[in-house]
Design a protein around this motif. Structure first.
Motif, PDB file in Angstrom:
ATOM      1  N   LEU A  57       0.844  -1.176   0.000  1.00 38.47           N
ATOM      2  CA  LEU A  57       0.000   0.000   0.000  1.00 38.47           C
ATOM      3  C   LEU A  57       0.884   1.231   0.000  1.00 38.47           C
ATOM      4  N   GLN A  58       0.402   2.305  -0.612  1.00 40.90           N
ATOM      5  CA  GLN A  58       1.167   3.549  -0.641  1.00 40.90           C
ATOM      6  C   GLN A  58       1.201   4.175   0.745  1.00 40.90           C
ATOM      7  N   PHE A  66       2.224   3.263   3.604  1.00 45.45           N
ATOM      8  CA  PHE A  66       1.788   2.421   4.717  1.00 45.45           C
ATOM      9  C   PHE A  66       3.000   1.722   5.306  1.00 45.45           C
ATOM     10  N   SER A  88      -3.533   6.514   6.317  1.00 42.98           N
ATOM     11  CA  SER A  88      -2.966   5.755   5.201  1.00 42.98           C
ATOM     12  C   SER A  88      -3.911   4.642   4.768  1.00 42.98           C
ATOM     13  N   ASN A 134      -6.767   6.018   2.772  1.00 45.12           N
ATOM     14  CA  ASN A 134      -6.355   6.363   1.405  1.00 45.12           C
ATOM     15  C   ASN A 134      -6.144   5.133   0.533  1.00 45.12           C
ATOM     16  N   ASN A 135      -6.024   3.960   1.152  1.00 45.70           N
ATOM     17  CA  ASN A 135      -5.730   2.735   0.411  1.00 45.70           C
ATOM     18  C   ASN A 135      -6.868   1.717   0.439  1.00 45.70           C
ATOM     19  N   ALA A 186      -7.187  -0.088  -2.823  1.00 46.19           N
ATOM     20  CA  ALA A 186      -6.059  -0.996  -3.061  1.00 46.19           C
ATOM     21  C   ALA A 186      -6.222  -2.283  -2.251  1.00 46.19           C
TER      22      ALA A 186
END
Length: 135
Positions: free
Chosen positions: A35-36, A38, A60, A63-64, A67
């Protein structure tokens, strides 16, 4: 005729080698999803969110969420560790629940509702719903 057969056999050997190599390459590239922004290590080091470190990763996770929906059960376990709660539901659906903040499970009575991450998997083991909620 025989040289043509030999060339065909050589091509098939090379083709099957290429297919095996490409298959291995594809699976090795997708085996560990990330994950971005994270921090996996921080998440794992705070079981059940008792130390409050997971709370810092809540933004985080939010935001994911999309994903996370692309992962299967094994990928989620690799990324987030063993779930704090594991629930079975009808039609072979499964829920993984991760506690984000300290709750009753930490031996203390929380002053505010504790956030949780819930991931619903279908019968094939693919994530279909990802929610963050307060309990």
């Amino acid at each position: 005729m025989i040289p043509l057969v030999c060339e065909t056999v050589k091509m098939l050997k090379n083709s099957s080698t290429i297919v095996v190599f490409l298959t291995a390459l594809i699976f090795s590239c997708s085996s560990k999803s990330k994950l971005q922004d994270f921090d996996h290590e921080t998440w794992i080091s705070d079981p059940a969110g008792c130390d409050g470190k997971r709370l810092g990763l809540k933004a985080s996770l939010e935001n994911n969420l999309e994903a996370l929906k692309t992962l299967n059960q094994n990928e989620v376990k690799d990324l987030l560790g063993k779930p704090d709660k594991n629930e079975l539901y009808k039609r072979s659906q499964k829920f993984f629940v991760y506690q984000i903040g300290p709750g009753k499970e930490c031996g203390q009575e929380p002053t505010t509702p504790s956030p949780y991450l819930s991931i619903r998997f279908n019968a094939m083991g693919l994530a279909k719903e990802v929610l963050i909620y307060n309990q």
